[in-house]
Scaffold this active site. Structure first.
Site, PDB file in Angstrom:
ATOM      1  N   HIS A 189      -1.001  -4.876   6.338  1.00 51.74           N
ATOM      2  CA  HIS A 189      -1.068  -5.482   7.158  1.00 51.74           C
ATOM      3  C   HIS A 189      -1.655  -5.830   7.407  1.00 51.74           C
ATOM      4  O   HIS A 189      -1.363  -6.227   9.046  1.00 51.74           O
ATOM      5  CB  HIS A 189       0.872  -5.427   7.412  1.00 51.74           C
ATOM      6  CG  HIS A 189       1.163  -3.945   8.143  1.00 51.74           C
ATOM      7  ND1 HIS A 189       0.917  -2.798   8.257  1.00 51.74           N
ATOM      8  CD2 HIS A 189       1.132  -4.327   9.465  1.00 51.74           C
ATOM      9  CE1 HIS A 189       0.915  -1.788   9.084  1.00 51.74           C
ATOM     10  NE2 HIS A 189       1.324  -2.938  10.275  1.00 51.74           N
ATOM     11  N   LYS A 235       0.790  10.826  13.535  1.00 54.28           N
ATOM     12  CA  LYS A 235       1.661  10.235  14.510  1.00 54.28           C
ATOM     13  C   LYS A 235       1.705  11.013  15.513  1.00 54.28           C
ATOM     14  O   LYS A 235       1.597  12.475  15.426  1.00 54.28           O
ATOM     15  CB  LYS A 235       2.730  10.837  13.010  1.00 54.28           C
ATOM     16  CG  LYS A 235       2.284  10.360  11.688  1.00 54.28           C
ATOM     17  CD  LYS A 235       3.471   9.181  11.572  1.00 54.28           C
ATOM     18  CE  LYS A 235       3.207   8.035  10.982  1.00 54.28           C
ATOM     19  NZ  LYS A 235       3.105   6.738  10.536  1.00 54.28           N
ATOM     20  N   LYS A 246      -2.914  -9.746  11.321  1.00 58.72           N
ATOM     21  CA  LYS A 246      -2.837  -8.611  12.817  1.00 58.72           C
ATOM     22  C   LYS A 246      -3.723  -9.900  13.075  1.00 58.72           C
ATOM     23  O   LYS A 246      -4.781  -9.905  13.004  1.00 58.72           O
ATOM     24  CB  LYS A 246      -3.349  -7.496  13.431  1.00 58.72           C
ATOM     25  CG  LYS A 246      -2.087  -6.140  12.880  1.00 58.72           C
ATOM     26  CD  LYS A 246      -2.664  -5.225  13.346  1.00 58.72           C
ATOM     27  CE  LYS A 246      -1.454  -4.023  13.197  1.00 58.72           C
ATOM     28  NZ  LYS A 246      -0.257  -4.074  13.885  1.00 58.72           N
ATOM     29  N   ASP A 289      -2.075   7.229   4.032  1.00 63.67           N
ATOM     30  CA  ASP A 289      -1.489   5.762   4.459  1.00 63.67           C
ATOM     31  C   ASP A 289      -2.148   5.230   5.416  1.00 63.67           C
ATOM     32  O   ASP A 289      -1.663   4.074   5.379  1.00 63.67           O
ATOM     33  CB  ASP A 289      -0.295   6.823   5.064  1.00 63.67           C
ATOM     34  CG  ASP A 289       0.735   5.844   5.978  1.00 63.67           C
ATOM     35  OD1 ASP A 289       1.120   5.196   5.050  1.00 63.67           O
ATOM     36  OD2 ASP A 289       1.024   6.317   7.273  1.00 63.67           O
ATOM     37  N   HIS A 338      -5.991   1.068   6.132  1.00 64.10           N
ATOM     38  CA  HIS A 338      -5.797   0.010   7.662  1.00 64.10           C
ATOM     39  C   HIS A 338      -7.763   0.768   8.227  1.00 64.10           C
ATOM     40  O   HIS A 338      -8.390  -0.710   8.809  1.00 64.10           O
ATOM     41  CB  HIS A 338      -4.905   0.518   8.711  1.00 64.10           C
ATOM     42  CG  HIS A 338      -3.253   0.289   7.814  1.00 64.10           C
ATOM     43  ND1 HIS A 338      -3.284  -1.032   7.499  1.00 64.10           N
ATOM     44  CD2 HIS A 338      -2.686   1.054   8.152  1.00 64.10           C
ATOM     45  CE1 HIS A 338      -1.749  -0.733   6.821  1.00 64.10           C
ATOM     46  NE2 HIS A 338      -1.615   0.297   7.873  1.00 64.10           N
ATOM     47  N   LYS A 355       0.871  -1.245  -0.336  1.00 63.27           N
ATOM     48  CA  LYS A 355       0.247  -0.213  -0.308  1.00 63.27           C
ATOM     49  C   LYS A 355       1.255   1.037  -0.083  1.00 63.27           C
ATOM     50  O   LYS A 355       1.858   1.014   0.228  1.00 63.27           O
ATOM     51  CB  LYS A 355      -1.520  -0.404   0.988  1.00 63.27           C
ATOM     52  CG  LYS A 355      -0.826   0.310   3.091  1.00 63.27           C
ATOM     53  CD  LYS A 355      -1.303   0.209   3.486  1.00 63.27           C
ATOM     54  CE  LYS A 355      -0.728   1.963   3.521  1.00 63.27           C
ATOM     55  NZ  LYS A 355       0.547   2.107   4.516  1.00 63.27           N
ATOM     56  N   GLU A 379      -0.024   7.030  16.882  1.00 60.23           N
ATOM     57  CA  GLU A 379       1.308   6.131  17.067  1.00 60.23           C
ATOM     58  C   GLU A 379       2.130   7.228  17.440  1.00 60.23           C
ATOM     59  O   GLU A 379       1.325   8.490  17.436  1.00 60.23           O
ATOM     60  CB  GLU A 379       2.018   6.556  15.327  1.00 60.23           C
ATOM     61  CG  GLU A 379       1.194   5.084  14.564  1.00 60.23           C
ATOM     62  CD  GLU A 379       2.180   5.359  13.263  1.00 60.23           C
ATOM     63  OE1 GLU A 379       3.663   4.248  13.357  1.00 60.23           O
ATOM     64  OE2 GLU A 379       1.479   6.225  12.314  1.00 60.23           O
TER      65      GLU A 379
HETATM   66  C1  BG6 Z   1       2.022   1.300   7.868  1.00 62.89           C
HETATM   67  C2  BG6 Z   1       2.186   2.990   8.153  1.00 62.89           C
HETATM   68  O1  BG6 Z   1       0.636   0.736   6.538  1.00 62.89           O
HETATM   69  O2  BG6 Z   1       1.264   1.168   9.496  1.00 62.89           O
HETATM   70  C3  BG6 Z   1       3.062   3.575   8.533  1.00 62.89           C
HETATM   71  O3  BG6 Z   1       2.610   3.738   6.174  1.00 62.89           O
HETATM   72  C4  BG6 Z   1       3.069   3.094   9.997  1.00 62.89           C
HETATM   73  O4  BG6 Z   1       3.242   5.105   8.339  1.00 62.89           O
HETATM   74  C5  BG6 Z   1       2.831   1.646   9.999  1.00 62.89           C
HETATM   75  O5  BG6 Z   1       3.751   3.907  10.799  1.00 62.89           O
HETATM   76  C6  BG6 Z   1       2.477   1.078  11.753  1.00 62.89           C
HETATM   77  O6  BG6 Z   1       1.974  -0.224  11.224  1.00 62.89           O
HETATM   78  P1  BG6 Z   1       1.898  -0.606  12.938  1.00 62.89           P
HETATM   79  O7  BG6 Z   1       1.618  -2.599  12.695  1.00 62.89           O
HETATM   80  O8  BG6 Z   1       2.813  -0.474  13.550  1.00 62.89           O
HETATM   81  O9  BG6 Z   1       1.078  -0.276  13.266  1.00 62.89           O
END
Ligand code: BG6
Length: 502
Positions: free
Chosen positions: A195, A355, A199, A252, A257, A165, A233
């Site tokens: 991804h 972020k 999970k 993003d 997600h 992505k 984050e």
């Molecule tokens: C990614 C984003 O898909 O997911 C990132 O591009 C982000 O910006 C990351 O930091 C976070 O993944 P996770 O699994 O740590 O929540």
């Protein structure tokens, strides 16, 4: 009562990949180092890859000590113990092809290398091409693969492509990219990675909802007040400025997600867990999703400023390395959405991602209505029942319910019922990339979003992005370590709610 349930026998209990290899475009990149290479090692270490498994990295310029770099990535990122035996096995299957991504010679050499690993290691002609590269390079690499015929299969062999992505930048570019991909690979050989779907906690949404009798009767607008989906984050943009600027939090994270989490939370029960059945239900939800009010009042974006976070002074987004001083990219996005279906009409779904927020946490909170009548002398201390799916960290589910405080009077207080993965299970929980890469090698698509879902998600996001582009002054700011901009709080207030503090 005895258990009357009948389930189809699982013929795939042994999920071990057959002979194959992976071609990794972007093997020296951040994603490969942090996620893909460690995941491949973990799969090998758990005995889920054949000993012949090969990793063919394609790099644009010669690099020294590639094997050492790969070993370091594995040592830093592997979840399982790094043993000399497995490490040696994995590294013995590494080949590196050097060449520009737009040079036909690179693909000719790649073809020769694939033939070579087939004959020397026994990969049997089966390869997944993994595009862990900046999105603007996708068309170049796909065309290179196509023109060299590397996608072509013979009987009993397979070739698949894995695309990271974001899939496109908006609806039009996602459609254009899909045309490029499907000119080379048939639709069922294309695996678009999100991804979050790998999970455990995200897959558990469907188990929680459909393996139990308790939730479904109340999973609707008669009982649910609103839903909050958060992905926060605490880190800034770090060294990823080149990728992130121009994309931002909404594209993003929310486009993929969080809209996938919304779809899994809101969808009807699928007839099975096949990719097709899941896709049908997710699509129906995404198709029915709209902004809860006028777009301008239901979408907020902001950038982090400089300030103190976790005891140290951090730079503003616009001061980060590689970010233009007048960048309009959002590092925080929040949307108020609604779903026009009988089940959900009138229930706001609030999505936020950012972020440099208070802490790293991803969760889905289903906030229920207050009971219509409470026969208690006092209801101070009683909140709304809230079911929280903790995607990460502290993976699990909690349920806030009202309870009597011990004592001689009828005082009430919220208590929490907890399910923590760490306490309930001793089984190994694979990392998302481990699970998803294995699915690619096995050719199992249920956990991969399909093109239609991606397009429907872009249709929603495009409306917010267009509204923001027309009103640049709406770009708000927020302090590092906070929970986002004031405008996001104001947005929820307008709808009669407030953000949870995760
Ligand atoms: C990614 C984003 O898909 O997911 C990132 O591009 C982000 O910006 C990351 O930091 C976070 O993944 P996770 O699994 O740590 O929540």
């Amino acid at each position: 009562m005895t258990n009357p349930l009948r389930a189809a026998p699982d013929v795939r209990l042994q999920r071990i990949a057959g002979p194959c290899g992976i071609v990794l475009f972007g093997i020296t990149g951040d994603l490969s180092k942090r996620k893909i290479l460690p995941a491949l090692y973990d799969l090998a270490n758990r005995g889920l890859l054949p000993p012949s498994f090969s990793i063919i990295g394609v790099v644009r310029s010669p690099r020294e000590n590639m094997l050492q770099t790969i070993e370091e990535s594995i040592r830093n990122g592997a979840k399982t113990t790094v043993t000399d035996t497995t490490l040696k096995q994995v590294l013995s299957g590494v080949r590196i092809v050097v060449g520009a991504f737009d040079d036909p010679h690179t693909y000719a050499e790649l073809g020769t290398t694939l033939d070579d690993v087939d004959s020397k290691r026994g990969t049997a002609g089966n390869f997944a091409f993994y595009l862990a590269i900046p999105p603007e390079l996708f068309p170049t690499v796909l065309n290179g693969i196509g023109e060299a015929g590397l996608h072509q299969v013979t009987e009993n062999t397979w070739r698949r492509v894995v695309i990271e992505k974001p899939f496109g930048h908006d609806l039009a570019s996602a459609q254009a990219l899909n045309d490029v991909v499907t000119r080379v690979f048939p639709a069922d050989s294309v695996f678009r990675i999100d991804h979050y779907l790998g999970k455990e906690t995200v897959q558990n949404i469907l188990a929680l909802r459909f393996a139990n009798e308790l939730y479904e009767p109340v999973w609707n607008s008669s009982h649910v007040d609103h839903v909050q989906i958060t992905m926060a984050e605490d880190i800034g943009i770090g060294s990823r400025g080149g990728y992130y600027d121009g994309i931002g939090a909404t594209r993003d994270i929310i486009q993929n997600h969080l809209l996938q989490l919304l779809a899994l939370t809101a969808m009807e029960e699928p007839t099975s867990f096949s990719a097709h059945a899941l896709q049908i239900e997710k699509e129906k939800i995404l198709e029915a999703t709209h902004f809860f009010g006028p777009v301008g009042e239901s979408a907020v974006r902001a950038q982090y400023t400089e300030g103190w976070q976790g005891g140290r002074w951090v730079d503003a987004y616009r001061e980060e390395r590689g970010i233009p001083h007048d960048s309009m990219t959002d590092t925080y996005g929040a949307l108020a959405l609604g779903i026009e279906t009988r089940r959900w009409s009138g229930v706001p779904f609030y999505l936020r991602a950012g972020k440099r927020l208070g802490r790293r946490v991803s969760e889905i909170a289903i906030v229920f209505k207050y009971p219509p009548f409470l026969p208690f002398p006092s209801t101070d201390g009683l909140g709304q029942n809230t079911l929280v799916i903790h995607v990460q960290p502290n993976e699990g589910v909690t349920f806030n319910v009202g309870s009597k405080v011990p004592g001689s009077s009828m005082r009430l207080r919220d208590i929490t019922m907890d399910f923590a993965y760490g306490h309930a299970f001793t089984e190994y929980a694979p990392e998302p990339y481990e699970r998803l890469i294995l699915d690619v090698l096995l050719g199992e698509p249920p956990l991969f979003p399909q093109q239609k879902e991606i397009e429907l998600s872009w249709k929603i996001i495009d409306q917010a992005e267009q509204a923001w582009a027309q009103s640049p002054e709406t770009l708000d700011t927020y302090a590092p370590g906070s929970w986002g901009p004031r405008s996001a709080d104001a947005m929820l207030r307008r709808f009669g709610h407030s953000w949870r503090r995760p």
